[in-house]
Design a protein around this motif. Structure first.
Motif, PDB file in Angstrom:
ATOM      1  N   ALA A  95      21.276 -13.734  46.307  1.00  0.00           N
ATOM      2  CA  ALA A  95      21.413 -12.526  46.506  1.00  0.00           C
ATOM      3  C   ALA A  95      22.561 -11.563  45.897  1.00  0.00           C
ATOM      4  O   ALA A  95      22.620 -10.322  45.991  1.00  0.00           O
ATOM      5  CB  ALA A  95      21.216 -12.019  47.950  1.00  0.00           C
ATOM      6  N   LEU A  96      23.355 -12.681  45.662  1.00  0.00           N
ATOM      7  CA  LEU A  96      25.084 -12.494  45.702  1.00  0.00           C
ATOM      8  C   LEU A  96      24.766 -12.189  43.818  1.00  0.00           C
ATOM      9  O   LEU A  96      24.418 -12.664  43.088  1.00  0.00           O
ATOM     10  CB  LEU A  96      25.324 -13.278  44.914  1.00  0.00           C
ATOM     11  CG  LEU A  96      25.857 -13.975  46.839  1.00  0.00           C
ATOM     12  CD1 LEU A  96      26.971 -15.414  46.977  1.00  0.00           C
ATOM     13  CD2 LEU A  96      26.515 -12.763  47.673  1.00  0.00           C
ATOM     14  N   VAL A  97      25.685 -11.159  43.510  1.00  0.00           N
ATOM     15  CA  VAL A  97      25.635 -11.265  42.134  1.00  0.00           C
ATOM     16  C   VAL A  97      26.468 -11.218  41.729  1.00  0.00           C
ATOM     17  O   VAL A  97      27.644 -11.726  41.937  1.00  0.00           O
ATOM     18  CB  VAL A  97      25.969  -9.496  42.065  1.00  0.00           C
ATOM     19  CG1 VAL A  97      26.249  -8.951  40.663  1.00  0.00           C
ATOM     20  CG2 VAL A  97      25.786  -8.013  42.211  1.00  0.00           C
ATOM     21  N   ALA A  98      26.652 -13.097  40.797  1.00  0.00           N
ATOM     22  CA  ALA A  98      27.498 -13.211  40.722  1.00  0.00           C
ATOM     23  C   ALA A  98      26.428 -14.963  39.687  1.00  0.00           C
ATOM     24  O   ALA A  98      25.376 -14.835  39.451  1.00  0.00           O
ATOM     25  CB  ALA A  98      27.762 -15.154  41.401  1.00  0.00           C
ATOM     26  N   SER A  99      27.115 -14.445  38.419  1.00  0.00           N
ATOM     27  CA  SER A  99      26.679 -15.704  37.673  1.00  0.00           C
ATOM     28  C   SER A  99      27.000 -17.083  37.569  1.00  0.00           C
ATOM     29  O   SER A  99      27.393 -17.867  39.185  1.00  0.00           O
ATOM     30  CB  SER A  99      27.724 -15.554  36.163  1.00  0.00           C
ATOM     31  OG  SER A  99      29.175 -15.855  36.323  1.00  0.00           O
ATOM     32  N   HIS A 100      26.276 -17.922  37.084  1.00  0.00           N
ATOM     33  CA  HIS A 100      26.138 -19.358  37.172  1.00  0.00           C
ATOM     34  C   HIS A 100      27.644 -20.123  37.052  1.00  0.00           C
ATOM     35  O   HIS A 100      27.534 -20.812  37.984  1.00  0.00           O
ATOM     36  CB  HIS A 100      25.136 -20.122  36.261  1.00  0.00           C
ATOM     37  CG  HIS A 100      24.001 -19.708  36.085  1.00  0.00           C
ATOM     38  ND1 HIS A 100      23.100 -20.665  37.490  1.00  0.00           N
ATOM     39  CD2 HIS A 100      22.758 -18.729  35.328  1.00  0.00           C
ATOM     40  CE1 HIS A 100      21.794 -20.124  37.260  1.00  0.00           C
ATOM     41  NE2 HIS A 100      21.432 -19.335  35.973  1.00  0.00           N
ATOM     42  N   LYS A 101      28.511 -19.036  36.556  1.00  0.00           N
ATOM     43  CA  LYS A 101      29.780 -20.083  35.834  1.00  0.00           C
ATOM     44  C   LYS A 101      30.244 -19.959  37.510  1.00  0.00           C
ATOM     45  O   LYS A 101      30.801 -20.718  38.177  1.00  0.00           O
ATOM     46  CB  LYS A 101      30.432 -19.429  35.405  1.00  0.00           C
ATOM     47  CG  LYS A 101      29.739 -19.439  33.692  1.00  0.00           C
ATOM     48  CD  LYS A 101      31.233 -19.072  32.654  1.00  0.00           C
ATOM     49  CE  LYS A 101      30.646 -19.182  31.292  1.00  0.00           C
ATOM     50  NZ  LYS A 101      31.833 -19.032  30.243  1.00  0.00           N
ATOM     51  N   ILE A 102      30.013 -18.782  38.370  1.00  0.00           N
ATOM     52  CA  ILE A 102      30.690 -18.933  39.730  1.00  0.00           C
ATOM     53  C   ILE A 102      30.424 -19.320  40.574  1.00  0.00           C
ATOM     54  O   ILE A 102      31.051 -19.659  41.308  1.00  0.00           O
ATOM     55  CB  ILE A 102      30.654 -16.567  39.456  1.00  0.00           C
ATOM     56  CG1 ILE A 102      30.723 -16.365  38.529  1.00  0.00           C
ATOM     57  CG2 ILE A 102      30.898 -15.867  41.077  1.00  0.00           C
ATOM     58  CD1 ILE A 102      32.565 -15.784  38.981  1.00  0.00           C
ATOM     59  N   ARG A 103      28.908 -19.816  40.545  1.00  0.00           N
ATOM     60  CA  ARG A 103      28.544 -20.287  41.470  1.00  0.00           C
ATOM     61  C   ARG A 103      29.046 -21.854  42.014  1.00  0.00           C
ATOM     62  O   ARG A 103      28.944 -22.427  42.389  1.00  0.00           O
ATOM     63  CB  ARG A 103      26.633 -20.078  41.510  1.00  0.00           C
ATOM     64  CG  ARG A 103      26.003 -19.075  41.729  1.00  0.00           C
ATOM     65  CD  ARG A 103      24.331 -18.863  41.367  1.00  0.00           C
ATOM     66  NE  ARG A 103      23.867 -20.140  42.647  1.00  0.00           N
ATOM     67  CZ  ARG A 103      23.238 -20.026  42.534  1.00  0.00           C
ATOM     68  NH1 ARG A 103      22.282 -19.313  41.778  1.00  0.00           N
ATOM     69  NH2 ARG A 103      22.671 -20.936  43.257  1.00  0.00           N
ATOM     70  N   ARG A 104      29.388 -22.572  40.944  1.00  0.00           N
ATOM     71  CA  ARG A 104      29.727 -23.508  40.214  1.00  0.00           C
ATOM     72  C   ARG A 104      31.707 -23.504  40.869  1.00  0.00           C
ATOM     73  O   ARG A 104      31.533 -24.460  41.167  1.00  0.00           O
ATOM     74  CB  ARG A 104      29.873 -24.154  38.589  1.00  0.00           C
ATOM     75  CG  ARG A 104      28.793 -24.461  38.940  1.00  0.00           C
ATOM     76  CD  ARG A 104      28.269 -25.378  36.767  1.00  0.00           C
ATOM     77  NE  ARG A 104      29.341 -24.741  36.040  1.00  0.00           N
ATOM     78  CZ  ARG A 104      28.122 -23.942  35.789  1.00  0.00           C
ATOM     79  NH1 ARG A 104      26.658 -23.774  35.317  1.00  0.00           N
ATOM     80  NH2 ARG A 104      28.738 -23.052  33.928  1.00  0.00           N
ATOM     81  N   MET A 105      31.941 -22.455  40.283  1.00  0.00           N
ATOM     82  CA  MET A 105      33.801 -22.416  41.538  1.00  0.00           C
ATOM     83  C   MET A 105      33.546 -21.540  42.987  1.00  0.00           C
ATOM     84  O   MET A 105      34.655 -22.252  43.476  1.00  0.00           O
ATOM     85  CB  MET A 105      34.085 -21.390  40.569  1.00  0.00           C
ATOM     86  CG  MET A 105      34.097 -23.156  38.604  1.00  0.00           C
ATOM     87  SD  MET A 105      35.176 -23.347  38.614  1.00  0.00           S
ATOM     88  CE  MET A 105      36.753 -23.719  39.209  1.00  0.00           C
ATOM     89  N   ALA A 106      32.471 -20.033  42.885  1.00  0.00           N
ATOM     90  CA  ALA A 106      33.287 -20.559  44.228  1.00  0.00           C
ATOM     91  C   ALA A 106      32.496 -20.955  45.837  1.00  0.00           C
ATOM     92  O   ALA A 106      32.067 -21.544  44.761  1.00  0.00           O
ATOM     93  CB  ALA A 106      32.363 -18.672  44.096  1.00  0.00           C
ATOM     94  N   THR A 107      33.885 -20.353  46.651  1.00  0.00           N
ATOM     95  CA  THR A 107      33.492 -21.647  47.819  1.00  0.00           C
ATOM     96  C   THR A 107      32.440 -20.584  48.938  1.00  0.00           C
ATOM     97  O   THR A 107      32.780 -19.376  49.198  1.00  0.00           O
ATOM     98  CB  THR A 107      34.659 -22.028  48.010  1.00  0.00           C
ATOM     99  OG1 THR A 107      35.693 -21.376  48.090  1.00  0.00           O
ATOM    100  CG2 THR A 107      35.105 -23.159  47.327  1.00  0.00           C
ATOM    101  N   VAL A 108      32.018 -21.819  49.542  1.00  0.00           N
ATOM    102  CA  VAL A 108      31.429 -21.658  50.764  1.00  0.00           C
ATOM    103  C   VAL A 108      32.684 -20.006  51.539  1.00  0.00           C
ATOM    104  O   VAL A 108      32.764 -19.597  52.377  1.00  0.00           O
ATOM    105  CB  VAL A 108      30.341 -22.072  51.686  1.00  0.00           C
ATOM    106  CG1 VAL A 108      30.415 -22.162  52.969  1.00  0.00           C
ATOM    107  CG2 VAL A 108      29.475 -22.879  51.363  1.00  0.00           C
ATOM    108  N   GLY A 109      33.570 -21.479  51.712  1.00  0.00           N
ATOM    109  CA  GLY A 109      34.452 -20.865  52.470  1.00  0.00           C
ATOM    110  C   GLY A 109      35.100 -19.155  51.944  1.00  0.00           C
ATOM    111  O   GLY A 109      35.400 -18.353  53.109  1.00  0.00           O
TER     112      GLY A 109
END
Length: 277
Positions: A95-109
């Protein structure tokens, strides 16, 4: 984006390295938001990835998620089959507006502490009845995720406080869940997200987000009638409905009522079909 005001980057190796977090300091984990726009007020970053926290830890009591766990790790891990509610993780990340690169770096916290109305991972952890372990400057405490966010971009954290982990009880992970999202455009930021969790006792929990300034939790001892659901939604304080270019409050209120009815119907067994996206 280069942060040209930063003069010091500390790689934390122990909790003692987290002391001195002041007005000009920020905790760095994935950094996807920090590096997305100027941070003129900052001159020091404290990188907590060096603390070596295990991303995901499961036991008979439930699942613990480190604050440094990435969105990809949360969404792509194979969880036990008797924890069907974990499918909310993939749905929330999607549901987030985020690329695969972002998902590999962005954190749950990071998603939780940013406290954005469209923070779908924050909403999923709220929907699953999660608790947050906060390292306060004066001690540690587990608090419900539903209490952690107090407004758009606002949490209970103060200077020097750090989110350490999140935990979801095993009983909640065994629940049935349903998910609905709606936005003004197919790839746009969420205008409303509704997540439902039905426990084995029959109790229903609806969590509203994106349409509201913070996640709103509605609890019912059993499936509500359409009238009961409408009345409960009507009791939500008007100033909780979010207003930004991605949707006006009255529109968000209306579509949330539609999505909440769909989630309730799915968890009643009347509409077991797929998710609205």
């Amino acid at each position: 984006m280069d942060l040209d005001t930063i003069r010091d980057v500390v790689m934390a190796r122990g909790r003692e390295d987290l002391t001195g977090l002041g007005a000009g300091s920020a905790v760095l984990a994935g950094g996807t938001w920090l590096y997305s726009e100027p941070q003129d007020r900052l001159d020091r970053l404290v990188d907590i990835t060096g603390l070596g926290w295990t991303p995901l830890t499961s036991d008979d009591d439930g699942l613990e998620i480190a604050a440094t766990c990435t969105l990809a790790e949360l969404a792509d891990t194979a969880y036990p089959a008797h924890w069907p509610a974990t499918r909310l993780f993939g749905q929330a990340c999607g549901a987030l507006v985020a690329s695969h690169k972002i998902r590999r770096m962005a954190t749950v916290g990071g998603n939780v502490c940013l406290a954005l109305p469209a923070g779908a991972v924050l909403a999923a952890l709220t929907a699953l009845g999660g608790s947050a372990l906060v390292w306060w400057s004066g001690g540690d405490e587990w608090i419900p995720v539903s209490r952690f966010v107090i407004g758009p971009g606002q949490t209970l954290l103060d200077q020097g406080d750090v989110l350490r982990a999140l935990r979801i009880p095993a009983a909640n992970l065994r629940s049935r869940t349903a998910f609905r999202k709606l936005a003004l455009t197919p790839k746009g930021r969420s205008g409303s997200v509704v997540m439902g969790r039905r426990d084995r006792s029959g109790a229903l929990t609806l969590t509203l987000s994106a349409a509201t300034t913070r996640p709103v939790v509605l609890e019912f001892p059993d499936l509500p009638t359409s009238g009961e659901l409408s009345a409960t939604l009507a009791d939500i304080q008007p100033d909780l409905w979010y207003d930004d270019p991605h949707g006006a409050p009255d529109w968000r209120c209306h579509i949330t009522s539609v999505l909440a009815a769909e989630v309730t119907a799915e968890l009643s067994g009347a509409n077991p079909s797929g998710d609205r996206s």
